[in-house]
Write a protein that holds these residues in place. Structure first.
Motif, PDB file in Angstrom:
ATOM      1  N   LEU A 189       0.924  -1.234   0.048  1.00 50.06           N
ATOM      2  CA  LEU A 189       0.108  -0.066  -0.057  1.00 50.06           C
ATOM      3  C   LEU A 189       1.086   1.417  -0.181  1.00 50.06           C
ATOM      4  CD1 LEU A 189      -2.753   0.945   0.072  1.00 50.06           C
ATOM      5  CD2 LEU A 189      -2.761   1.021   2.466  1.00 50.06           C
ATOM      6  N   ARG A 190       1.875   1.328   0.777  1.00 47.80           N
ATOM      7  CA  ARG A 190       2.872   2.212   0.947  1.00 47.80           C
ATOM      8  C   ARG A 190       3.511   2.689  -0.521  1.00 47.80           C
ATOM      9  NH1 ARG A 190       4.929   4.918   5.563  1.00 47.80           N
ATOM     10  NH2 ARG A 190       6.911   4.586   4.716  1.00 47.80           N
ATOM     11  N   ALA A 191       3.958   1.452  -1.034  1.00 50.12           N
ATOM     12  CA  ALA A 191       4.392   1.561  -2.404  1.00 50.12           C
ATOM     13  C   ALA A 191       3.679   2.280  -3.464  1.00 50.12           C
ATOM     14  CB  ALA A 191       5.081   0.181  -2.780  1.00 50.12           C
ATOM     15  N   ARG A 192       2.458   2.214  -3.399  1.00 51.18           N
ATOM     16  CA  ARG A 192       1.370   2.726  -4.234  1.00 51.18           C
ATOM     17  C   ARG A 192       1.483   4.120  -3.992  1.00 51.18           C
ATOM     18  NH1 ARG A 192      -4.295  -0.468  -4.237  1.00 51.18           N
ATOM     19  NH2 ARG A 192      -3.521  -2.406  -4.888  1.00 51.18           N
ATOM     20  N   HIS A 193       1.900   4.692  -2.750  1.00 50.78           N
ATOM     21  CA  HIS A 193       2.057   6.097  -2.716  1.00 50.78           C
ATOM     22  C   HIS A 193       3.390   6.686  -2.679  1.00 50.78           C
ATOM     23  CE1 HIS A 193      -2.293   6.596  -1.586  1.00 50.78           C
ATOM     24  NE2 HIS A 193      -2.129   5.244  -1.183  1.00 50.78           N
ATOM     25  N   GLY A 194       4.287   5.725  -3.136  1.00 52.38           N
ATOM     26  CA  GLY A 194       5.748   6.191  -3.305  1.00 52.38           C
ATOM     27  C   GLY A 194       6.480   6.110  -2.262  1.00 52.38           C
ATOM     28  N   LEU A 195       6.138   5.367  -1.092  1.00 44.63           N
ATOM     29  CA  LEU A 195       6.833   5.259   0.151  1.00 44.63           C
ATOM     30  C   LEU A 195       7.501   3.994   0.325  1.00 44.63           C
ATOM     31  CD1 LEU A 195       3.839   6.902   2.103  1.00 44.63           C
ATOM     32  CD2 LEU A 195       5.772   8.184   1.358  1.00 44.63           C
ATOM     33  N   PRO A 196       8.622   3.944   1.171  1.00 42.96           N
ATOM     34  CA  PRO A 196       9.288   2.765   1.223  1.00 42.96           C
ATOM     35  C   PRO A 196       8.445   1.891   2.241  1.00 42.96           C
ATOM     36  CG  PRO A 196      10.263   4.328   2.498  1.00 42.96           C
ATOM     37  CD  PRO A 196       9.385   5.119   1.878  1.00 42.96           C
ATOM     38  N   PRO A 197       8.893   0.575   2.361  1.00 45.17           N
ATOM     39  CA  PRO A 197       8.085  -0.340   3.489  1.00 45.17           C
ATOM     40  C   PRO A 197       8.478   0.228   5.034  1.00 45.17           C
ATOM     41  CG  PRO A 197       9.457  -1.512   1.983  1.00 45.17           C
ATOM     42  CD  PRO A 197       9.776  -0.116   1.578  1.00 45.17           C
ATOM     43  N   ILE A 198       7.642  -0.157   5.952  1.00 49.98           N
ATOM     44  CA  ILE A 198       7.695   0.466   7.149  1.00 49.98           C
ATOM     45  C   ILE A 198       8.299  -0.659   8.121  1.00 49.98           C
ATOM     46  CG2 ILE A 198       5.316  -0.270   7.973  1.00 49.98           C
ATOM     47  CD1 ILE A 198       5.442   2.562   9.319  1.00 49.98           C
ATOM     48  N   ALA A 199       8.903  -0.507   9.043  1.00 47.25           N
ATOM     49  CA  ALA A 199       9.643  -1.446   9.919  1.00 47.25           C
ATOM     50  C   ALA A 199       8.585  -2.288  10.778  1.00 47.25           C
ATOM     51  CB  ALA A 199      10.530  -0.836  11.048  1.00 47.25           C
ATOM     52  N   PRO A 200       8.526  -3.605  10.720  1.00 46.75           N
ATOM     53  CA  PRO A 200       7.624  -4.255  11.264  1.00 46.75           C
ATOM     54  C   PRO A 200       7.251  -4.003  12.658  1.00 46.75           C
ATOM     55  CG  PRO A 200       9.401  -5.894   9.954  1.00 46.75           C
ATOM     56  CD  PRO A 200       9.722  -4.381   9.955  1.00 46.75           C
ATOM     57  N   GLU A 201       8.322  -3.553  13.223  1.00 46.28           N
ATOM     58  CA  GLU A 201       7.980  -3.207  14.858  1.00 46.28           C
ATOM     59  C   GLU A 201       7.075  -1.965  14.938  1.00 46.28           C
ATOM     60  OE1 GLU A 201      12.305  -1.783  14.028  1.00 46.28           O
ATOM     61  OE2 GLU A 201      11.026  -3.933  13.424  1.00 46.28           O
ATOM     62  N   ARG A 202       6.853  -1.302  13.817  1.00 44.23           N
ATOM     63  CA  ARG A 202       6.134  -0.274  13.946  1.00 44.23           C
ATOM     64  C   ARG A 202       4.647  -0.386  13.679  1.00 44.23           C
ATOM     65  NH1 ARG A 202       7.906   4.514  11.567  1.00 44.23           N
ATOM     66  NH2 ARG A 202       5.968   5.258  11.753  1.00 44.23           N
ATOM     67  N   ILE A 203       4.293  -1.605  13.168  1.00 44.04           N
ATOM     68  CA  ILE A 203       3.045  -2.196  12.723  1.00 44.04           C
ATOM     69  C   ILE A 203       2.626  -2.939  13.887  1.00 44.04           C
ATOM     70  CG2 ILE A 203       1.696  -3.385  11.140  1.00 44.04           C
ATOM     71  CD1 ILE A 203       2.674  -0.685  10.324  1.00 44.04           C
ATOM     72  N   ARG A 204       3.201  -3.910  14.231  1.00 45.76           N
ATOM     73  CA  ARG A 204       2.793  -5.400  15.076  1.00 45.76           C
ATOM     74  C   ARG A 204       2.295  -4.758  16.406  1.00 45.76           C
ATOM     75  NH1 ARG A 204       4.778 -10.454  14.887  1.00 45.76           N
ATOM     76  NH2 ARG A 204       4.466 -11.756  16.779  1.00 45.76           N
ATOM     77  N   PRO A 205       2.551  -3.835  17.032  1.00 41.27           N
ATOM     78  CA  PRO A 205       1.665  -3.521  18.220  1.00 41.27           C
ATOM     79  C   PRO A 205       0.220  -3.243  18.022  1.00 41.27           C
ATOM     80  CG  PRO A 205       3.940  -2.507  18.433  1.00 41.27           C
ATOM     81  CD  PRO A 205       3.836  -2.841  17.118  1.00 41.27           C
ATOM     82  N   HIS A 206       0.007  -2.595  16.803  1.00 40.34           N
ATOM     83  CA  HIS A 206      -1.359  -2.080  16.522  1.00 40.34           C
ATOM     84  C   HIS A 206      -2.192  -3.098  15.948  1.00 40.34           C
ATOM     85  CE1 HIS A 206       0.047   2.120  17.117  1.00 40.34           C
ATOM     86  NE2 HIS A 206       1.141   1.716  16.620  1.00 40.34           N
TER      87      HIS A 206
END
Length: 223
Positions: A33-50
């Motif tokens: 989804l971020r790639a569609r918006h020209g953004l790099p992947p996000i670190a897994p630890e930023r997502i996992r808690p949510h």
């Protein structure tokens, strides 16, 4: 010595963060989804808690500079991408398969009550080999209300014909424990799941706190 009857008649589980370590699927989804918006992947630890807090919480973590309206517009694309990533990267938590097999071997039934959309939860069942094993599945849109409202848990108990007091609900989020208490079900806090740093699972006042799913192989650990 037979342990029949030592487990609850019906064990109900949250899905993401309790039975299933689905965070890798969501990390992959958000990378696309971020790639569609020209953004790099996000670190897994930023997502996992949510993860246990659903799509909107994960999107907010992955797109912190978007306003609420812009994030809301990403919900459907997020879900569309996620359908293609189902169970490609994630897997049941360690000990979960053994725990479910132990419940089945002793004559207990088990089911899932999740806030994930029902269609997505059902799509996972054959991928995990659970479609014939799961006695009942209630999704976040099965009823008009969802957790922390107790109705999804009560609906699951009625569907299987088991009194709420003879069920146990296992979940990794405060809303799970709130829902169980309101439904009159004993509860287990799945400490192996997803939590924010600010969360205090002791304050949720579940009946039992388990560090790992393998602990629940012991019927004495069930309330």
């Amino acid at each position: 010595m037979s342990l029949r009857g030592a487990y609850p008649a019906l064990a109900l589980f949250d899905l993401d963060g309790t039975l299933l370590d689905s965070a890798p699927d969501f990390v992959a989804t958000l990378a696309l989804l971020r790639a569609r918006h020209g953004l790099p992947p996000i670190a897994p630890e930023r997502i996992r808690p949510h993860v246990s807090r659903g799509a909107r919480a994960m999107i907010k973590a992955a797109f912190p500079d978007h306003d609420e309206a812009a994030r809301e517009a990403l919900v459907q694309p997020f879900l569309d991408i996620y359908r293609g990533e189902l169970s490609k990267h994630g897997a049941p938590f360690e000990g979960v398969e053994a725990m479910l097999s132990a419940l089945e071997a002793e004559g207990s039934r088990w089911g899932i009550v999740t806030n994930k959309p029902e269609a997505l939860a059902r799509a996972l069942m054959p991928l995990l080999g659970w479609q014939e094993r799961c006695a009942v599945l209630v999704g976040g849109d099965t009823l008009a209300t969802r957790k922390p409202d107790p109705q999804p848990l009560l609906h699951a108990a009625r569907a299987v014909g088991v009194a709420p007091a003879d069920c146990v609900y296992v979940g990794d989020d405060e809303r799970d424990i709130i829902a169980a208490r309101a439904a009159g079900m004993p509860s287990i806090v799945a400490l192996w799941g997803y939590r924010l740093d600010a969360d205090d699972p002791v304050a949720w006042q579940g009946d039992v706190m388990a560090e790992a799913a393998v602990e629940l192989l012991d019927p004495a650990r069930w309330p």
